[in-house]
Design a protein around this motif. Structure first.
Motif, short mmCIF file in Angstrom:
data_model
loop_
_atom_site.label_atom_id
_atom_site.label_comp_id
_atom_site.label_asym_id
_atom_site.label_seq_id
_atom_site.Cartn_x
_atom_site.Cartn_y
_atom_site.Cartn_z
N ILE A 50 0.85 -1.19 0.00
CA ILE A 50 0.00 0.00 0.00
C ILE A 50 0.88 1.24 0.00
CG2 ILE A 50 -1.74 1.31 1.27
CD1 ILE A 50 -2.74 -1.42 2.33
N VAL A 51 0.81 1.98 -1.10
CA VAL A 51 1.54 3.24 -1.26
C VAL A 51 0.55 4.27 -1.75
CG1 VAL A 51 3.41 4.43 -2.46
CG2 VAL A 51 3.69 2.03 -1.81
N SER A 52 0.42 5.38 -1.03
CA SER A 52 -0.54 6.41 -1.40
C SER A 52 0.09 7.79 -1.30
CB SER A 52 -1.77 6.34 -0.49
OG SER A 52 -2.58 7.49 -0.68
N LYS A 53 0.20 8.45 -2.43
CA LYS A 53 0.74 9.81 -2.44
C LYS A 53 -0.15 10.73 -1.61
CE LYS A 53 2.61 13.33 -5.44
NZ LYS A 53 2.96 13.74 -6.79
N ALA A 54 -1.47 10.52 -1.68
CA ALA A 54 -2.40 11.36 -0.91
C ALA A 54 -2.19 11.19 0.59
CB ALA A 54 -3.84 11.02 -1.29
N VAL A 55 -2.00 9.96 1.04
CA VAL A 55 -1.75 9.71 2.46
C VAL A 55 -0.42 10.32 2.87
CG1 VAL A 55 -1.25 7.90 4.16
CG2 VAL A 55 -3.24 7.68 2.66
N ARG A 56 0.60 10.14 2.07
CA ARG A 56 1.91 10.70 2.39
C ARG A 56 1.86 12.23 2.45
NH1 ARG A 56 6.54 6.81 -0.28
NH2 ARG A 56 5.72 4.89 0.63
N ASN A 57 1.18 12.83 1.49
CA ASN A 57 1.06 14.29 1.47
C ASN A 57 0.19 14.83 2.59
OD1 ASN A 57 2.71 14.47 -0.77
ND2 ASN A 57 1.02 14.59 -2.23
N THR A 63 7.38 -2.45 11.47
CA THR A 63 6.48 -3.59 11.62
C THR A 63 7.11 -4.92 11.26
OG1 THR A 63 5.69 -3.32 9.36
CG2 THR A 63 4.47 -2.15 11.08
N GLY A 64 8.30 -4.88 10.66
CA GLY A 64 8.90 -6.11 10.19
C GLY A 64 8.37 -6.52 8.83
N MET A 65 7.46 -5.70 8.26
CA MET A 65 6.88 -6.02 6.96
C MET A 65 7.73 -5.47 5.82
SD MET A 65 2.87 -5.36 7.77
CE MET A 65 2.30 -5.92 6.17
N GLY A 66 8.72 -4.67 6.15
CA GLY A 66 9.61 -4.14 5.12
C GLY A 66 10.84 -5.01 5.02
N GLY A 67 11.71 -4.61 4.19
CA GLY A 67 12.98 -5.31 4.06
C GLY A 67 14.08 -4.27 4.05
N MET A 68 15.23 -4.67 3.65
CA MET A 68 16.35 -3.74 3.56
C MET A 68 15.96 -2.61 2.62
SD MET A 68 19.29 -3.79 4.92
CE MET A 68 21.03 -3.69 4.72
N GLY A 69 15.87 -1.40 3.15
CA GLY A 69 15.52 -0.25 2.33
C GLY A 69 14.05 -0.17 1.98
N LYS A 100 10.01 0.28 3.27
CA LYS A 100 9.19 0.79 4.36
C LYS A 100 7.96 -0.09 4.56
CE LYS A 100 10.43 5.50 3.30
NZ LYS A 100 10.04 6.87 3.23
N SER A 101 7.35 0.03 5.72
CA SER A 101 6.07 -0.61 5.95
C SER A 101 5.04 0.03 5.03
CB SER A 101 5.63 -0.40 7.40
OG SER A 101 6.51 -1.06 8.28
N PRO A 102 3.88 -0.60 4.83
CA PRO A 102 2.84 0.00 4.01
C PRO A 102 2.39 1.35 4.59
CG PRO A 102 2.27 -2.26 4.60
CD PRO A 102 3.49 -1.90 5.37
#
Length: 101
Positions: free
Chosen positions: A3-10, A38-44, A46-48
């Motif tokens: 889950i990646v959202s420009k609107a949420v990030r902005n 959260t442990g859901m990411g990896g090297m480099g 991010k979490s959702p």
């Protein structure tokens, strides 16, 4: 699903820090969307975006262990996530099926 959202990030711009850890600078001009460890990411990776909170630069640095301090109380993270997601719901950025808006 990633889950990646420009609107949420902005949406973090100009918001109050919901994390409010000891040392919080309480400056909305420095607030960003801070992804939780959260442990859901990896090297480099991010979490959702739905697992992130509004954090001032001081709290974000603390969350990402760029600055030292007392151990983070996970109740603060849970509270911040709830407050952040409530704002998203109110702003229409997050919808819960079956809830009238």
């Amino acid at each position: 699903m990633r889950i990646v959202s420009k609107a949420v990030r902005n949406s973090a711009r100009g918001k109050n820090c919901t994390l409010r850890l000891p040392g919080c600078n309480h400056n909305p001009e420095t607030t960003v969307l801070a992804h939780l460890p959260t442990g859901m990411g990896g090297m480099g990776m991010k979490s959702p975006d739905n697992l992130a909170v509004y954090a001032c630069c001081s709290c974000h640095d603390r969350l990402d262990s760029r600055t030292k301090g007392a151990e983070i109380d996970w109740r603060d993270i849970t509270r911040a996530l709830a407050e952040t997601q409530q704002q998203w719901i109110e702003e229409g950025l997050m919808k819960i099926k079956g809830v009238a808006q």
